[in-house]
Design a protein around this motif. Sequence first.
Motif, mmCIF file in Angstrom:
data_model
loop_
_atom_site.group_PDB
_atom_site.id
_atom_site.type_symbol
_atom_site.label_atom_id
_atom_site.label_comp_id
_atom_site.label_asym_id
_atom_site.label_seq_id
_atom_site.Cartn_x
_atom_site.Cartn_y
_atom_site.Cartn_z
ATOM 1 N N UNK A 35 2.560 -7.725 7.552
ATOM 2 C CA UNK A 35 2.482 -7.970 6.108
ATOM 3 C C UNK A 35 3.330 -9.180 5.742
ATOM 4 N N UNK A 36 2.965 -9.806 4.617
ATOM 5 C CA UNK A 36 3.709 -10.946 4.104
ATOM 6 C C UNK A 36 3.483 -11.014 2.597
ATOM 7 N N UNK A 37 4.220 -11.879 1.939
ATOM 8 C CA UNK A 37 3.992 -12.110 0.522
ATOM 9 C C UNK A 37 2.646 -12.798 0.350
ATOM 10 N N UNK A 38 1.977 -12.596 -0.776
ATOM 11 C CA UNK A 38 0.656 -13.207 -0.965
ATOM 12 C C UNK A 38 0.731 -14.725 -1.000
ATOM 13 N N UNK A 39 -0.335 -15.357 -0.553
ATOM 14 C CA UNK A 39 -0.415 -16.813 -0.547
ATOM 15 C C UNK A 39 -0.510 -17.339 -1.979
ATOM 16 N N UNK A 40 -1.258 -16.621 -2.809
ATOM 17 C CA UNK A 40 -1.416 -17.022 -4.211
ATOM 18 C C UNK A 40 -0.653 -16.048 -5.103
ATOM 19 N N UNK A 41 -0.122 -16.543 -6.182
ATOM 20 C CA UNK A 41 0.595 -15.697 -7.127
ATOM 21 C C UNK A 41 2.085 -15.664 -6.821
ATOM 22 N N UNK A 42 2.783 -14.849 -7.584
ATOM 23 C CA UNK A 42 4.233 -14.799 -7.442
ATOM 24 C C UNK A 42 4.704 -13.830 -6.368
ATOM 25 N N UNK A 43 3.919 -12.836 -6.050
ATOM 26 C CA UNK A 43 4.329 -11.853 -5.060
ATOM 27 C C UNK A 43 5.358 -10.876 -5.595
ATOM 28 N N UNK A 44 5.384 -10.718 -6.926
ATOM 29 C CA UNK A 44 6.349 -9.816 -7.552
ATOM 30 C C UNK A 44 5.606 -8.881 -8.494
ATOM 31 N N UNK A 45 5.936 -7.581 -8.413
ATOM 32 C CA UNK A 45 5.392 -6.585 -9.339
ATOM 33 C C UNK A 45 6.533 -6.084 -10.212
ATOM 34 N N UNK A 46 6.268 -5.968 -11.492
ATOM 35 C CA UNK A 46 7.255 -5.415 -12.413
ATOM 36 C C UNK A 46 6.624 -4.190 -13.071
ATOM 37 N N UNK A 47 7.295 -3.043 -12.930
ATOM 38 C CA UNK A 47 6.810 -1.830 -13.560
ATOM 39 C C UNK A 47 7.988 -1.038 -14.122
ATOM 40 N N UNK A 48 7.751 0.194 -14.522
ATOM 41 C CA UNK A 48 8.796 1.022 -15.125
ATOM 42 C C UNK A 48 9.952 1.306 -14.167
ATOM 43 N N UNK A 49 9.680 1.273 -12.868
ATOM 44 C CA UNK A 49 10.704 1.552 -11.865
ATOM 45 C C UNK A 49 11.531 0.322 -11.501
ATOM 46 N N UNK A 50 11.088 -0.850 -11.921
ATOM 47 C CA UNK A 50 11.844 -2.057 -11.630
ATOM 48 C C UNK A 50 10.982 -3.181 -11.103
ATOM 49 N N UNK A 51 11.624 -4.077 -10.359
ATOM 50 C CA UNK A 51 10.971 -5.249 -9.792
ATOM 51 C C UNK A 51 10.759 -5.014 -8.294
ATOM 52 N N UNK A 52 9.542 -5.252 -7.828
ATOM 53 C CA UNK A 52 9.199 -5.016 -6.428
ATOM 54 C C UNK A 52 8.447 -6.215 -5.862
#
Length: 101
Positions: A35-52
């Motif tokens: 696995x790796x960070x995505x080639x496109x986009x920021x590669x960050x998810x923000x939800x109620x539990x925090x930043x992932x």
Amino acid sequence: MGKNLVIVESPAKARTIGKFLGSGFEVRASMGHVRDLPVKGFGVKIDKKGVHLAYEVIPDKKKVVDELKRLAADAPTVYFATDLDREGEAIAWHLIEALDV
């Protein structure tokens, strides 16, 4: 119920370890990082539990991950026998996340 699954990093290690473990074990290689960070986009998810970080399976490793996932689903126990270093730990963590074990 299938055999116990042992996941190592390389095919050479899989062959060597497989010779010692016997018929109750299936030894497979992850072929390195899966696995790796995505080639496109920021590669960050923000939800109620925090930043992932939003990792995704490397396209070339999709087939390997699918096969390992299938074997892990049938295995009574899954062992991660990656190298005892930072890279090995990262590979094992990503495998655990990708295989849902």
